[in-house]
Design an enzyme around this catalytic site. Structure first.
Site, PDB file in Angstrom:
ATOM      1  N   HIS A 114       0.815  -1.219   0.000  1.00  0.00           N
ATOM      2  CA  HIS A 114       0.000   0.000   0.000  1.00  0.00           C
ATOM      3  C   HIS A 114       0.850   1.271   0.000  1.00  0.00           C
ATOM      4  CE1 HIS A 114      -3.634  -2.448   1.735  1.00  0.00           C
ATOM      5  NE2 HIS A 114      -3.407  -2.690   0.466  1.00  0.00           N
ATOM      6  N   CYS A 122       4.660  12.805  -7.617  1.00  0.00           N
ATOM      7  CA  CYS A 122       4.003  13.884  -8.351  1.00  0.00           C
ATOM      8  C   CYS A 122       2.746  13.329  -9.012  1.00  0.00           C
ATOM      9  CB  CYS A 122       4.956  14.443  -9.403  1.00  0.00           C
ATOM     10  SG  CYS A 122       4.243  15.845 -10.292  1.00  0.00           S
ATOM     11  N   SER A 189      -7.284  -7.256   9.535  1.00  0.00           N
ATOM     12  CA  SER A 189      -8.703  -7.567   9.693  1.00  0.00           C
ATOM     13  C   SER A 189      -9.236  -8.419   8.540  1.00  0.00           C
ATOM     14  CB  SER A 189      -9.505  -6.272   9.786  1.00  0.00           C
ATOM     15  OG  SER A 189      -9.258  -5.476   8.649  1.00  0.00           O
TER      16      SER A 189
END
Ligand code: BJW
Ligand code: ZN
Length: 242
Positions: A114, A122, A189
């Site tokens: 992630h 940019c 989770s």
């Protein structure tokens, strides 16, 4: 407590989530109310949210940077780093965490699914992501020194694809057929995809699957073994090498 035996013919994929950093003082996502200053997380962690109010999104990430900067790895991170030392190329770590603590603990065979909280990229030019530990002043949006476009945190937001090279690396490791596969999810989770589905890919490859989590996860039933507990306490005692 059950223990996981690893011999010279075993490869191990560890997949971690926010729970593994909880004992280092970094808050999890779904533990409390899932809100940040009354904003749903999706509002500050999505391309739509950034488009609507980039200064708000930068305030969120600046706060996260300030909160995470002083944090250090806990015994859970250190145990995982030791497993990499023992296993070499029979080990891979895929983390959903953006806090950088696994690298600080010493892991190098590491995929940050992630993104990373301490890098920026940019939105306009092809400049590669760069290290950036700054917390920006409230109300501001940093601009690219090369093209003047808006900068954004180098994080994978909801609705954005993960880096295909990262997914390929994980997929290749899971599908290798030279050794026995063990897949272990820790502190997550099981609510966010595609990471929540790795357990199924591992099972299709004949892998043995383990979950270490403080509470049952959404996909607990998909694992062969579930150990309920805090990762900083469980992981240092979990694995025996033969
Ligand atoms: C402890 C502990 C201790 C506490 N010891 N345990 C249905 C199917 C497939 C996909 C989707 C779907 N519906 C929607 C989607 C898409 C979406 C998704 O999954 N949504 C779900 C919410 C339903 N996924 C995406 O959008 C992803 N992209 C994608 O799918 O792209 C497809 C695409 C292809 C082509 C073109 C376009 C798109 C991207 C997901 C990115 C997620 N990003 C976030 C936000 C980053 C923001 C940031 O960090 O600033 O990443 S979401 C947030 O959740 C963060 C986390 O990495 C991630 C996972 O959370 P995690 O780690 O599981 O934390 P928690 O808090 O949920 O759980 C912690 C656990 O630890 C708890 O269980 C505790 O009990 C436990 N714990 N202390 C051990 N000491
Ligand atoms: Zn630029």
């Amino acid at each position: 407590m059950e223990t996981l035996r690893i011999d010279g013919n075993t490869r191990l994929l560890v997949m971690t989530g926010a729970g593994v950093s909880a004992e280092s003082g970094i808050p999890t996502f779904r533990g409390s109310d899932g809100l940040w200053e009354n904003h749903p997380v999706e509002q500050v962690a999505s391309p739509e949210g950034f488009h609507a109010d980039p200064a708000l999104v930068w305030r969120f990430y600046s706060q996260r940077r300030t909160g995470a900067r002083p944090c250090v790895p806990n015994p859970g991170h250190l145990a995982i780093a030791e497993w990499e030392q023992m296993l070499g190329d029979r080990f891979l770590l895929a983390t959903q965490n953006v806090d950088g603590l696994h690298r600080l603990a010493g892991n190098q065979r590491l995929v940050e699914l992630h993104g990373n909280l301490f890098t920026t990229r940019c939105t306009r030019c092809e400049r590669p992501p760069f290290e950036d530990r700054l917390a920006y002043p409230e109300g501001t949006v940093p601009l690219c020194g090369q093209c003047g476009g808006r900068l954004r945190p180098n994080i994978v937001w909801f609705g954005e694809p993960l880096d295909s090279r990262d997914l390929l690396q994980v997929g290749d490791f899971l599908r290798r057929d030279d050794t026995r596969l063990v897949f272990m999810a820790v502190g997550t989770s099981g609510a966010v995809w595609p990471a929540a589905g790795f357990v199924d890919t591992a099972r299709k490859s004949g892998g043995e699957t383990w979950l270490v989590n403080a509470e049952p996860a959404e996909n607990t039933g998909r694992f062969h073994h579930f150990i309920q507990g805090r990762s900083g306490e469980v992981l240092p005692k979990l694995v025996t090498f033969e």
